[in-house]
Scaffold this motif. Structure first.
Motif, PDB file in Angstrom:
ATOM      1  N   THR A  93       6.665  -0.493  12.156  1.00  0.00           N
ATOM      2  CA  THR A  93       5.684  -0.479  11.049  1.00  0.00           C
ATOM      3  C   THR A  93       5.864   0.779  10.193  1.00  0.00           C
ATOM      4  OG1 THR A  93       3.946   0.589  12.353  1.00  0.00           O
ATOM      5  CG2 THR A  93       3.916  -1.809  12.299  1.00  0.00           C
ATOM      6  N   ILE A  94       6.130   1.917  10.858  1.00  0.00           N
ATOM      7  CA  ILE A  94       6.326   3.161  10.089  1.00  0.00           C
ATOM      8  C   ILE A  94       7.630   3.083   9.305  1.00  0.00           C
ATOM      9  CG2 ILE A  94       6.755   5.656  10.304  1.00  0.00           C
ATOM     10  CD1 ILE A  94       4.631   5.685  12.431  1.00  0.00           C
ATOM     11  N   SER A  95       8.648   2.488   9.930  1.00  0.00           N
ATOM     12  CA  SER A  95       9.943   2.365   9.267  1.00  0.00           C
ATOM     13  C   SER A  95       9.809   1.549   7.969  1.00  0.00           C
ATOM     14  CB  SER A  95      10.899   1.680  10.243  1.00  0.00           C
ATOM     15  OG  SER A  95      12.079   1.359   9.619  1.00  0.00           O
ATOM     16  N   ASN A 129       0.818  -1.210   0.000  1.00  0.00           N
ATOM     17  CA  ASN A 129       0.000   0.000   0.000  1.00  0.00           C
ATOM     18  C   ASN A 129       0.854   1.263   0.000  1.00  0.00           C
ATOM     19  OD1 ASN A 129      -1.309   2.132   2.181  1.00  0.00           O
ATOM     20  ND2 ASN A 129      -2.712   1.467   0.589  1.00  0.00           N
ATOM     21  N   TYR A 130       1.865   1.322   0.884  1.00  0.00           N
ATOM     22  CA  TYR A 130       2.750   2.489   0.943  1.00  0.00           C
ATOM     23  C   TYR A 130       3.450   2.684  -0.403  1.00  0.00           C
ATOM     24  CZ  TYR A 130       2.716   3.617   5.982  1.00  0.00           C
ATOM     25  OH  TYR A 130       2.373   4.042   7.246  1.00  0.00           O
ATOM     26  N   PHE A 131       3.931   1.579  -0.999  1.00  0.00           N
ATOM     27  CA  PHE A 131       4.660   1.665  -2.268  1.00  0.00           C
ATOM     28  C   PHE A 131       3.726   2.193  -3.367  1.00  0.00           C
ATOM     29  CE2 PHE A 131       6.060   0.104  -6.344  1.00  0.00           C
ATOM     30  CZ  PHE A 131       7.443   0.221  -6.308  1.00  0.00           C
ATOM     31  N   ALA A 132       2.563   1.524  -3.505  1.00  0.00           N
ATOM     32  CA  ALA A 132       1.681   1.851  -4.630  1.00  0.00           C
ATOM     33  C   ALA A 132       0.996   3.202  -4.463  1.00  0.00           C
ATOM     34  CB  ALA A 132       0.641   0.739  -4.796  1.00  0.00           C
ATOM     35  N   TYR A 133       0.788   3.633  -3.209  1.00  0.00           N
ATOM     36  CA  TYR A 133       0.130   4.917  -2.978  1.00  0.00           C
ATOM     37  C   TYR A 133       0.904   6.056  -3.647  1.00  0.00           C
ATOM     38  CZ  TYR A 133      -1.473   9.074  -0.519  1.00  0.00           C
ATOM     39  OH  TYR A 133      -1.965  10.325  -0.236  1.00  0.00           O
ATOM     40  N   ASP A 134       2.235   6.002  -3.523  1.00  0.00           N
ATOM     41  CA  ASP A 134       3.057   7.108  -4.018  1.00  0.00           C
ATOM     42  C   ASP A 134       3.439   6.984  -5.495  1.00  0.00           C
ATOM     43  OD1 ASP A 134       3.262   8.702  -1.697  1.00  0.00           O
ATOM     44  OD2 ASP A 134       4.618   7.224  -0.808  1.00  0.00           O
ATOM     45  N   GLY A 141      11.460  14.657  13.906  1.00  0.00           N
ATOM     46  CA  GLY A 141      10.193  14.960  14.582  1.00  0.00           C
ATOM     47  C   GLY A 141       9.122  13.961  14.167  1.00  0.00           C
ATOM     48  N   TYR A 142       9.088  13.647  12.886  1.00  0.00           N
ATOM     49  CA  TYR A 142       8.101  12.690  12.366  1.00  0.00           C
ATOM     50  C   TYR A 142       8.326  11.302  12.962  1.00  0.00           C
ATOM     51  CZ  TYR A 142       5.919   9.705   8.758  1.00  0.00           C
ATOM     52  OH  TYR A 142       5.194   8.744   8.094  1.00  0.00           O
ATOM     53  N   SER A 143       9.604  10.880  13.067  1.00  0.00           N
ATOM     54  CA  SER A 143       9.903   9.551  13.639  1.00  0.00           C
ATOM     55  C   SER A 143       9.412   9.465  15.080  1.00  0.00           C
ATOM     56  CB  SER A 143      11.407   9.281  13.675  1.00  0.00           C
ATOM     57  OG  SER A 143      11.997   9.580  12.463  1.00  0.00           O
ATOM     58  N   VAL A 191      -9.585  10.965  -4.451  1.00  0.00           N
ATOM     59  CA  VAL A 191     -10.523   9.855  -4.251  1.00  0.00           C
ATOM     60  C   VAL A 191      -9.986   8.856  -3.229  1.00  0.00           C
ATOM     61  CG1 VAL A 191     -11.743   9.880  -6.466  1.00  0.00           C
ATOM     62  CG2 VAL A 191      -9.654   8.532  -6.235  1.00  0.00           C
ATOM     63  N   TYR A 192      -8.700   8.943  -2.964  1.00  0.00           N
ATOM     64  CA  TYR A 192      -8.118   8.098  -1.911  1.00  0.00           C
ATOM     65  C   TYR A 192      -8.411   8.715  -0.537  1.00  0.00           C
ATOM     66  CZ  TYR A 192      -4.692   5.356   0.728  1.00  0.00           C
ATOM     67  OH  TYR A 192      -4.095   4.538   1.649  1.00  0.00           O
ATOM     68  N   SER A 193      -8.080  10.001  -0.372  1.00  0.00           N
ATOM     69  CA  SER A 193      -8.161  10.621   0.964  1.00  0.00           C
ATOM     70  C   SER A 193      -9.581  10.998   1.374  1.00  0.00           C
ATOM     71  CB  SER A 193      -7.331  11.907   1.007  1.00  0.00           C
ATOM     72  OG  SER A 193      -6.007  11.625   0.807  1.00  0.00           O
TER      73      SER A 193
HETATM   74  N1  LIG Z   1      -1.247   5.491   2.204  1.00  0.00           N
HETATM   75  C1  LIG Z   1      -0.050   5.282   2.889  1.00  0.00           C
HETATM   76  C2  LIG Z   1      -0.313   4.587   4.166  1.00  0.00           C
HETATM   77  C3  LIG Z   1      -0.617   5.523   5.328  1.00  0.00           C
HETATM   78  C4  LIG Z   1      -1.127   4.749   6.467  1.00  0.00           C
HETATM   79  C5  LIG Z   1      -1.494   5.478   7.728  1.00  0.00           C
HETATM   80  N2  LIG Z   1      -2.627   6.318   7.587  1.00  0.00           N
HETATM   81  C6  LIG Z   1      -0.362   6.262   8.290  1.00  0.00           C
HETATM   82  O1  LIG Z   1      -0.214   7.421   8.050  1.00  0.00           O
HETATM   83  N3  LIG Z   1       0.465   5.622   9.083  1.00  0.00           N
HETATM   84  C7  LIG Z   1       1.516   6.272   9.804  1.00  0.00           C
HETATM   85  C8  LIG Z   1       2.547   6.943   8.954  1.00  0.00           C
HETATM   86  O2  LIG Z   1       3.174   7.876   9.475  1.00  0.00           O
HETATM   87  O3  LIG Z   1       2.784   6.548   7.815  1.00  0.00           O
END
Ligand SMILES: NCCCC[C@H](N)C(=O)NCC(=O)O
Length: 464
Positions: free
Chosen positions: A165-167, A45-50, A349-351, A76-78
């Motif tokens: 999971t975020i990593s 999902n993360y790969f294909a989203y971007d 900060g995000y991490s 349409v995704y968000s």
């Molecule tokens: N569409 C990419 C996945 C996002 C998943 C989730 N909403 C999220 O944001 N998770 C935490 C993050 O910082 O990625």
């Protein structure tokens, strides 16, 4: 004496299984294998989203669409996900996380397959439909990813687990940024990269099946543990979610605008303000995600060791404010690296935020309502992801000729100030309400109620 010995031995044999939960997989090293499957669940999902953003000019060319039409792939995704994760989380609490993992993984694969097919046959409406279905599964899958993790990891390792999971997720985003342009330059076609995205989604689904089997096995070993009817989520339970939880949801909405919405405009920002080419700007904007991929588990481990989640949340919100103040003060310059260094602070900060904020949800809602809790916070995050780019786009459009990015930066500063304020309010609330975000105590309202009842009773007894 011998009799006494054999008696104590018997006692040990009888008692031991209760003291050492050897049948509980969550207390064994197997939980790390489970964490691996959980991390890979959203990788596709993360790969294909971007992918569309990396191949924007090529996709626009192929479908003969303009940039407004192209943005539909993201809206349409968000947009539906401002609401949907709430239902996804509720569904997961009601019917169980395992069924939810399977359904949402299938939707992700199905959506990506339709999207890749649509680009192959050059159909814009079908591509939009594909992204819509992809979005139905995508965010909900990440909700279940968080919910099921809270069942396997205790308060002591929760932030590390969320950091992981975020990593892995952000590693997926970075790999996408690197691989997609290379696929394109070596094959001369955009479709190869999209089908590769489908391959990763299917791989995530297959690894998700292992996760489901492990979870079933865990429950089989533990024996039947039917939830009490009082422990089944009802829609009306949401009314009893505490103030701290709602503050955290609001905080998530604004803090993610400071990171992800900024990242979505960062390429043009770096090209305009610091005179980088689009390729150079692409390298710069990967910094935030690379830092997040490297540091999220580390900050997660630190938060698990030291507790005090509220300090981490507050500090990361403050770091967002500092980053955007630095950006507004930084003069425009020719290929200077200061902006890039600032992105390192943003990534740090995000991490901190990603690993401790998601990891704080189980400290604020009951475990039987965790899915709904994760769903509401994800819905809040998507609300920010939907309105943030619209507001930034409008401000930029109106002010760029006279003021460049000044007003855009001012917007991010105001949003970051709201982030610091909501974090402070959460801090004050937590101090007065059990300090769960300080001591990393899993939330249990029934225990709180009985503690309050106990307190009331002792007060009454003392008065009498
Ligand atoms: N569409 C990419 C996945 C996002 C998943 C989730 N909403 C999220 O944001 N998770 C935490 C993050 O910082 O990625």
């Amino acid at each position: 004496m011998a009799n006494e010995d054999s008696e104590s031995q018997q006692l040990t044999i009888e008692i031991q299984p209760k003291l050492v939960p050897i049948h509980d997989l969550t207390q064994t090293k197997w939980r790390y294998l489970f964490l691996f499957f959980d991390c890979t669940l959203c990788l596709g999902n993360y790969f294909a989203y971007d992918t569309p953003s990396v191949l924007q000019p090529e996709i626009m060319d192929r479908l003969h669409i303009n940039s407004f039409e192209f943005n539909w792939f993201y809206s349409v995704y968000s947009f539906p996900n401002m609401i949907l994760p709430f239902f996804g989380g509720f569904l997961s609490d009601t019917f169980g996380s395992r069924l939810a993992v399977f359904i949402f993984s299938l939707l992700v694969c199905f959506g990506q397959a339709i999207f890749a097919l649509a680009i192959t046959i050059e159909s814009f409406p079908i591509a939009v439909l594909g992204r819509f279905i992809f979005g139905l599964g995508g965010e909900n899958l990440c909700v279940v990813q968080g919910t099921i993790l809270a069942e396997w990891f205790t308060g002591k390792e929760l932030s590390m687990a969320y950091g992981m999971t975020i990593s892995i997720g952000r590693l997926g985003s970075v790999i996408n940024n690197i691989l997609e342009p290379q696929f394109y330059s070596s094959t001369g076609s955009v479709v190869f990269g999209l089908w590769f995205g489908l391959f990763l989604c299917i791989l995530s689904l297959i690894l998700g099946l292992f996760l489901i089997f492990m979870d079933i096995h865990k429950d089989t070993l533990l024996g039947p543990s039917k939830k009490k009817s009082s422990e089944k989520i009802k829609i009306s339970d949401i009314k009893s979610f505490n103030f701290g939880f709602w503050m955290l949801s609001g905080n998530c909405l604004v803090v993610y605008i400071c990171v992800l919405t900024f990242n979505s405009i960062a390429s043009l920002y770096f090209q305009t303000r610091f005179n980088f080419s689009s390729i150079e700007a692409g390298y710069f904007i990967s910094i935030t995600y690379i830092v997040a991929a490297l540091f999220s588990p580390i900050f997660g481990i630190l938060a698990d060791r030291l507790g005090r989640h509220i300090y981490w949340i507050f500090s990361s919100a403050l770091m967002m404010l500092i980053v955007h103040v630095i950006f507004i003060l930084l003069p425009d310059c020719d290929k200077c690296i200061w902006g890039g260094l600032n992105l390192i602070i943003l990534g740090m900060g995000y991490s901190i935020y990603g690993s401790t904020m998601w990891g704080s949800i189980p400290f604020l809602v009951d475990s039987y309502a965790a899915g709904t809790g994760f769903g509401i916070v994800t819905a809040a995050q998507n609300t920010g992801m939907t309105i943030g780019p619209i507001i930034v786009g409008a401000i930029h459009y109106k002010t760029e000729h006279q003021y460049g990015y000044t007003y855009v930066s001012l917007f991010f500063i105001i949003v970051a100030v709201i982030g610091v304020t909501t974090a402070s309010m959460l801090w004050v609330w937590d101090r007065k309400n059990g300090q769960h975000l300080f001591t990393a105590k899993i939330y249990d309202s029934s225990r709180l109620e009985s503690a309050n009842e106990q307190e009331d009773l002792s007060k009454t007894l003392a008065i009498n």
